[in-house]
Design an enzyme around this catalytic site. Structure first.
Site, PDB file in Angstrom:
ATOM      1  N   LYS A  76      40.324  21.656 -31.187  1.00  6.53           N
ATOM      2  CA  LYS A  76      40.233  20.227 -30.870  1.00  6.53           C
ATOM      3  C   LYS A  76      39.282  19.554 -31.854  1.00  6.53           C
ATOM      4  CE  LYS A  76      38.984  17.347 -26.851  1.00  6.53           C
ATOM      5  NZ  LYS A  76      38.635  17.416 -25.411  1.00  6.53           N
ATOM      6  N   SER A 151      41.378  13.903 -22.999  1.00  4.04           N
ATOM      7  CA  SER A 151      41.000  13.954 -24.409  1.00  4.04           C
ATOM      8  C   SER A 151      41.554  15.166 -25.139  1.00  4.04           C
ATOM      9  CB  SER A 151      39.477  13.902 -24.567  1.00  4.04           C
ATOM     10  OG  SER A 151      38.863  15.085 -24.155  1.00  4.04           O
ATOM     11  N   SER A 175      39.098  17.151 -19.071  1.00  6.04           N
ATOM     12  CA  SER A 175      39.941  17.163 -20.265  1.00  6.04           C
ATOM     13  C   SER A 175      40.531  18.512 -20.655  1.00  6.04           C
ATOM     14  CB  SER A 175      39.187  16.567 -21.454  1.00  6.04           C
ATOM     15  OG  SER A 175      39.022  15.185 -21.252  1.00  6.04           O
TER      16      SER A 175
END
Length: 462
Positions: A76, A151, A175
């Site tokens: 990420k 997210s 998230s």
């Protein structure tokens, strides 16, 4: 309703990560073949999904002694990977490649995983939908008119679409679990301090963020946590160990379908009660209870979230370089920063109450083994519903209405797993959230195996 996936008869087929490890160890496939197949699948679906932040497909796969040795994955874009920029979901500062891996990526490499790119997130992870005003939205492969959720949306979109079997996600308010629920995946938020973290996450006054992965199978999540634990055992936490199937223990389960000032939609309540009935049919003891959350919790968590935005806006040039242009941050980031600034005198008491939530949670888990809630309060929203270009008051009210159940475990530090056990009338995945006391990931994984066997997860390719 447009559904998008990349499943085909290449070397990845529809294997999960553990299945691909078996193929790597037998020599049936090579790390280079897997990386090429993952890259090809990402490029196939990314025009429809918009989940890729940075590609590094040409990096030579590292073959280590780790369990996942040679398996490609995405990190990420809020953790540091050597040679790749860290943009935190924004375009407000230059893309400068990092000189070294952060602590989290060092742990990923130690267990054999090879980051070949980075996945997109909402700006600084503040929104439960990645819909950047200039970079565009991350779309859900089950229905590209919908958000991929929270997210870690880029990671979840690619795993759900079959581009790769697992990807990095982290969770500061849901998230890992919210995109798992939206995209039909397994998403486990570990106990606080269970997994290594980069410095930015470690230095928060209340460490609400935990790192993990999103996967398509319970065994992948269990194997990942087992290997991370072998690499970096968590001090003062009950070990997870090697969880490979259901346990004989029957659990006492509390069922909750309301939160502070918020209720699950009628459909989500019905799906949650159907999951409770499934648990009862398996021999677990189930009891519906009122929500255990203090009335002050939502305001306190929002203020703490806003404080983080205030800190980022104030220190942007120090953190991200002189080229940082805060005027390019979206309305949600600026609105949170203003809310934090206006209410700064209330922050110490809010932080103290959030910290005390651990004691209330410990008392709850002396009565119950597991708590079941819906992961989110209503069906996955369409793109635009959480658009950060809207007025702050509109966005925050809509966010808090949808994300009503996941933030509690970020404050308490307890483990929590979303499982794709239900589908809405529109055919979208609906996650069911199971939470346990601190250190009890093994209990959640054993229950997850049992539920996966009893009610196999829907597959996008079907």
């Amino acid at each position: 309703m447009a559904r998008v996936h990349a499943f085909t008869d290449d070397v990845l087929a529809d294997h999960d990560a553990v299945g691909l490890v078996d193929l790597l160890r037998s020599g049936e496939v090579s790390p280079q073949e897997l990386s090429a197949a993952v890259a090809a699948r990402i490029e196939t679906v990314d025009p429809a999904l918009g989940g890729l932040a940075h590609a590094a497909y040409d990096e030579r796969p590292r073959v280590t002694g780790g369990f996942f040795s040679g398996l490609p994955m995405l990190a990420k874009d809020n953790v540091d990977v050597a040679g790749m920029p860290t943009r935190h979901g924004t375009d407000a500062f230059p893309a400068v490649p990092k000189k070294a891996d952060g602590e989290w990526v060092r742990a990923l490499r130690a267990v054999g995983l090879n980051p070949i790119g980075k996945s997109r997130l909402s700006e600084f992870g503040f929104s439960a939908s990645c819909e950047h005003p200039r970079l565009g939205p991350v779309r859900n492969p089950w229905d590209t008119d919908r958000t991929a959720g929270a997210s870690s949306s880029g990671s979840a979109a690619f795993v759900a679409a079959g581009a790769l079997p697992l990807a990095h996600a982290n969770d500061g308010g849901g998230s890992i679990r919210i995109p798992a629920a939206s995209c039909g995946l397994v998403g486990l938020k570990p106990t606080r301090n269970r997994t290594p973290q980069d410095a930015m996450m470690r230095h928060m006054p209340v460490r609400i963020v935990a790192d993990g992965v999103v996967t398509r199978s319970v065994r992948d999540t269990a194997a990942f946590l087992r290997e991370i634990e072998l690499h970096a055992p968590a001090r003062r936490l009950r070990p997870i160990g090697d969880v490979t199937g259901p346990a004989a223990e029957r659990l006492k389960v509390a069922v909750v379908t309301t939160s502070v000032g918020r209720e699950a939609s009628p459909e989500m309540r019905e799906l949650t009660l159907k999951t409770a009935a499934l648990l009862e049919g398996l021999g677990h003891r189930v009891e519906e209870i009122d929500h255990p959350v203090p009335d002050s919790f939502s305001d306190d968590f929002l203020l703490y979230w806003a404080f983080l935005a205030t800190a980022i806006v104030r220190t942007s040039k120090l953190q991200f370089g002189k080229g940082a242009d805060i005027s390019r941050y979206d309305n949600l980031t600026h609105g949170l920063a203003r809310h934090g600034q206006r209410n700064l005198p209330k922050l110490p008491l809010a932080i103290a109450r959030l910290a005390r939530s651990q004691r209330a949670s410990a008392a709850l888990f002396r009565q119950y083994d597991v708590v079941l809630t819906p992961t989110v309060a209503h069906e996955t929203p369409r793109i635009g519903h959480l658009d950060p270009g809207q007025p702050f008051e509109t966005i925050i009210e809509r966010l808090m209405d949808w994300v009503a159940f996941t933030p509690l475990q970020n404050a308490t530090g307890d483990p929590s797993i979303s499982l794709p056990l239900a589908q809405t009338a529109a055919g979208l995945p609906a996650g069911m959230l199971f939470s346990a006391g601190s250190g009890h990931e093994a209990r959640l994984l054993s229950l997850a195996y049992e539920l996966e066997q009893a009610q196999p997860f829907a597959r996008i390719q079907d």
